[in-house]
Each structure stands twice: as C-alpha cells, then as structure tokens.
Design an enzyme around this catalytic site. Sequence first.
Site, PDB file in Angstrom:
ATOM      1  N   ASP A 125      35.258  -8.167   1.101  1.00 31.41           N
ATOM      2  CA  ASP A 125      34.452  -8.130  -0.119  1.00 31.41           C
ATOM      3  C   ASP A 125      35.132  -8.886  -1.261  1.00 31.41           C
ATOM      4  O   ASP A 125      36.356  -8.899  -1.379  1.00 31.41           O
ATOM      5  CB  ASP A 125      34.245  -6.662  -0.523  1.00 31.41           C
ATOM      6  CG  ASP A 125      33.412  -6.513  -1.773  1.00 31.41           C
ATOM      7  OD1 ASP A 125      32.242  -6.938  -1.751  1.00 31.41           O
ATOM      8  OD2 ASP A 125      33.927  -5.988  -2.779  1.00 31.41           O
ATOM      9  N   GLU A 167      33.063 -12.782   1.983  1.00 22.91           N
ATOM     10  CA  GLU A 167      32.014 -12.853   0.965  1.00 22.91           C
ATOM     11  C   GLU A 167      32.603 -13.674  -0.180  1.00 22.91           C
ATOM     12  O   GLU A 167      33.320 -13.152  -1.026  1.00 22.91           O
ATOM     13  CB  GLU A 167      31.612 -11.456   0.471  1.00 22.91           C
ATOM     14  CG  GLU A 167      30.429 -11.509  -0.484  1.00 22.91           C
ATOM     15  CD  GLU A 167      30.544 -10.575  -1.683  1.00 22.91           C
ATOM     16  OE1 GLU A 167      29.572 -10.493  -2.448  1.00 22.91           O
ATOM     17  OE2 GLU A 167      31.607  -9.952  -1.874  1.00 22.91           O
TER      18      GLU A 167
END
EC number: 2.4.1.18
Length: 737
Positions: free
Chosen positions: A419, A472
Amino acid sequence: MRKPRVTAATSGPDGLAPASDVAAIVAGTHGDPFAVLGVHEVGKGLFARCFVPHAETVTAYTLTGIEAGALSRRDDAGFFEGKLSIKKRQPLRYHAHNAGGDWWLTDPYSFGPVLGPMDDYYIAEGSHLRLFDKLGAHVIEHEGATGVHFAVWAPNAKRVSVVGDFNDWDGRRHTMRDRRDTGIWEVFIPDIGAGRPYKYEIIGPDGVRLPLKADPFAFKSELRPATASVVAVPPAHDWGDEAHRNYWRNADPRREAVSIYEVHAGSWQLHDDGTFLSWDELADRLIPYVVETGFTHIEFMPISEHPYDPSWGYQTTGLYAPSARFGDPDGFARFVDGAHRAGVGVILDWVPAHFPVDAHGLAHFDGTALYEHADPRKGFHPDWNTAIYNFGRREVVSFLVNNALFWAEKYHVDGLRVDAVASMLYLDYSRKAGEWIPNEKGGRENLEAVSFLQKMNKEVYGHHPGVMTIAEESTSWPKVSAPVHEGGLGFGFKWNMGFMHDTLEYFSKEPIFRKHHHNDLTFGLTYAFSENFVLPLSHDEVVHGKGTLLSKMAGDDWQKFATLRAYYGFMWGYPGKKLLFMGQEFAQRREWSEARALDWNLLDFRPHRGVWQTVRDLNYLYRSRPALHGRDCEPEGFSWLIVDDSQNSVFAWVRNAPGGSPVAVISNFTPVPRDNYRVPLPKAGKWREIINTDASEYGGSGMGNGGMVEARAEGKNISATMLLPPLSTIMLELVAD
C-alpha cells in the site's frame, strides 16, 4: 555498539544485596534485575534472591522438588534472600506463604538467556531473516522448564518489563534482561503458556513510565477495544496445499491468468446481528463463491491487527497478528489452505508505509522516536496523521522485511499488495515547500525507502518463489516492476492507476460526448507494457462519496448496466491482470461501507444478476484463452485493429499468445447499434463469438451476429462485416482450420 550499563555490586561481604538495589527492585526502577535477583555465587556458596509481593515466607526448591533453603524477608514489600544448600547453580522454584494461603512460582531470574551471540550479531547487522522466531512471545522449554520467552527491541529504555494477568500487571515482577549490544530485552517466564494476554511496561530514557505497549511481534491480539497482545503458538495447521504452491513456484505469473477479487473481510458478509464471520465461516462461503465467479485470487484489505474499524485495516498496530475480529490465527491458516485446495490464491494488502500513533503502538516505543523519524518532516504523515517508518534504520527495515517473509512462510500467502508506495518514494509527498527535507543528493526521492523496497522484494522472491509482490504506486516512478539488478524496485506487478482514472472518466461522459474523449481509452496503450500492470477497480473508487461503479456510468438505468458490462468486457480484453472490488461484480448500488454487508439481495434482480454472469463468463474466458492472459505484459500480445474511430466510439484490437487462437476484442460505446460495420482481422476464416456483453442472458438487448462472423481477404486486407450491439463489448476467437 551500546556501552555496557554500569550496575551496582550484587552483594556485600555477607552475601546480602546492597540496600540501593533492594530499593530499586521494590520500586521497579532497576535496569538490570538479573544482577540482583536469581541465584548468585557469594564466596564458595550460592545465594538466592527473589521479589514476591504479598508473601510472608518463601522457601526455595530445585525444579526436581529438593528443598534448597528458606529465604529471609529483607523488605516488607516482598524482597527475600538467603543462602542455599545446593552446590550447583540451577533454576529454582519458590513456595510462598501468607495468611491467605500458599502458592508456587518458578524464578525467571534463575534461568540463563535464550538468545545467543549469533542472534546478537545478525540482529545488530540487520540481516536476521527469522526475527519472528526470536522476538515476540514464544512457548518453549528452557533449562528443564516450560514457559514463554519474551523478547523486544527497546534500545533506549531504562527498564522493560512483561506485564499480564500472570503477575497482576505489576511491572516489578518480570523485568527483562538487557542484551545491550542489540537493544533487545528478553526474559523467560516459566509456568505460563499460550492464551495469556500481555504487554510491555517501559521506562523511557527520561525515567518516565510509558503507556503499556503491545508487542510489535505479537502473533495474536485481543479483540478491540482491548489492546493487549496474546501469547500464541505458530499455526499448527496440517497443510494440504503443496500442489497449489508447486504450481506457482514453477509459473511465471506475468504469463498466467491473474484475476483478483478484492475483499474486506469485515463486511463481505455479516451475521444477522451484524457481527463478523469467522475465518472458518468465510471459508465456507467466500471460497466457493470465488470459485464459482471464476476469480483466481482473493486479495484481502489489511487483516493485521488494527484498533479502528473505519481505517479498513490501513492503520495497523500488529503487523504479525491476524485480526482477532475473525477468530484465532489458526483460522486464517485454515482459510488459506482451503483456498489453495480449491485453486484460489490469497494476497494480503500490506502496509509498511506508516503506522498509527495510538498509545499502545509503535510510536515513541521506548520513549524515543524508534520506529519513526524524530523529525516530523520525515516521520509524520500529514494526510493520515500517522507516523512514517524510519527506513534508514536497519532494525526497522529488518522488522518490516521479516514481516513480509513471515506471512509467506507461516500462512502460505501468495502475494503482498504493498500500500501507498508513492508516499514512501517521495520525501515531498503531500507536503508544501519547507515541509520536507531533501535527500543527501538534494533531491526529493526517499533513497532509504527505495533501498528498503528493493531489499524486501529481493528477500521475498529469493526465499519464496511463487509469491508475488504488487505495488500500489500512483506516479511515473520508473521500473517499479523491473528487477533490482536492472535498477528497478523489484516488484512483480504495479497497479495501473492511469487505466482506472482514464476509463472511469471516459465512461462517466454521456455517449454523445465520448467522441471528444476517445484518447482517454487509447492513450493507455502507449505505456501499457512499460510495467507489469494490474488493472485495478478497487475499493478506492467506491468510497468517500464517489458512489459505485454502476453510479459512475452515464445514462439511464438500462444504459448504466449496459455500459458497466461493456466496460468489464473492455477491461478483461485489455492487456494486464485484473482486480475488482467486492460488490462491483454484481453492480452494487450503494456506496461501500465497512459497517455493513454487501447488498446480496440484488442478485435476485436480473440486471444485477446479469452483471455477475458477465464477470463470471469473462473470468472463465480470461483463464481458458491463452491469448487473453499469456502476454498481458508483452507488447507482442496486442495489436490495434481500430484505434481512430472516435466518431462512432468504436475500439478494436487483437490479443494473441502461444498455445491458443487469437482473440479480437471489439467495443461500441454508444447506444447506437452499428450494422454492417467492417472490422479488420489478422486472419481470414471463421471467428466465433465467445462473449457478447449485450446478450439477453446478461440483461442486454440480445443483438449479435448469430455466434459467428467470417473474415475474408480482399487484396492484402482481411476484414469481416458485423453488427456491433449498443453499449457492448464482443470477443471473437479464430476457429481453427
């Protein structure tokens, strides 16, 4: 290397502990209790000292039950000491008595250390790759006793203790041994086992007692709002997933079908009373559903322990502990094994970018900025009010790298989606001028974070072939998914945020205006093979007032459903792996909330059922046709057929890969059927229609080409004339001769 702490003498000429040491033990401020408590040589004999609050008398025994001597009470608070009759230094048990009764306890200070010099060496070097076997709480046998070994990194602390219900949360009872050279504190506490809640009581360098801290390496935690760590053994699961793991060890995921179903475990489904499903209940419901819908992988939003439900798991306080919301950690192991046996992989959303500043967490862990940067310009995230890991500290990097390895080894996960990578890569991420510090070269790149990500990827791929990492990353940082030895970050894949943004922007436009935005859908192919991409329609697009994918589509209700089906057809035919957030596979109408389950009743309505059937059939096609996945990451697998028909908003290309027939993907993004539309094709012959998102069984108008078109050669050109249904994507596969 830290200097050894100077400690007071352990005894006077008479064998008694100095009064200052006794006072410090009773007050709970002694930084080196092993120098005072336990068994010590005094002259030619042995003395024992212990701190047993509430005891009036204490008698020492060996572990085999031989009486070793009665101890005298030196301090009414419970400090006892006395000469022993035994000749050999060994662990002791004490029989304590007061007016209320008697009890037995084993002396933790009579045991030697568990960690050894090689552990110290590799920990200090930052190269220890099995920290999860050394730090945290481990049930072990040690020097003839069974108990729990605790170890924690707190290099600047004056004193660290383990507290729990086994010592009435009294920080004076189990103060730990400081290993000094590494900053690790350890203690073996006999006679306790799995299931016991505990925390660390830490006195910082300024002498202030900190809020009780959870264990950074805890393998289990209490259910929120409680915040204690819980002693747990590693998953004792009898794994049956070797076939699945062997397949992926020997596969190149870039050339495999990867279709990911993104799931929030706390809201996919709930009990009628609103409580969470357990891992076993999720296994019984979610795994068969994913198999039926055709996805290859489940990607869970963060399941590590976190205190705040609305954070969706992205503000974690227990990176090594599956959240107690869903039951015991063993339940997650059973879930992963069940998924693997059904042929479904499990990917975890992993958050090494930042952590919350809850008092029981990592922030100011030992009274200093330990896991985070001290300077808020590097150590505090303004968007999320969280702390940023200090990637320049080898112990912090080791903590995070070990966590990635932990999930792959102990829980057999198939991948980690990392993330907020962009927030890690740029020192000025979400900061104004003057709010950030340049790197050593004067630039804005976070070179320490780059080094960490490269190390993490090298270790994961080196130790666990078959496990993939996915970034990401929302910027144009180069070579995110290139190998480290080629100067890349080393990820296996990167989310294609540009695809998500451009396509959603396009489909939000009324069809009559789409001709002016044709480039939104063609531009992505100019960089589609610059990275190994995953095409994400993730949770980020259905929260914070953004609505749902269905609500983003332009037009009336019929057009919204038709456009969404056509969009999915376009996406599944587009080069790149696929990711779809839960609920969007059946066109959820309400925006997602972590506080409620998905609206499963919608599957009883034909338009929603039709979208689900479309996704199911697209998944099966994607998996069964090498042309649709075998060269997802290679330009040789894609060729435009129609790129410039902006007037009709028509797009067409052909996908191909070794081992299968070519597949043509043709989309008409207006509500106008295009009859007698000529599409160039790479080969003459019959092309079978393998999907038509306008089919009546999906809720469409049922227009089509009778299941087949024929491409004919006219000079050097080959083409077929066909009907393009309204707001549709069709796929045609060359029929083998």
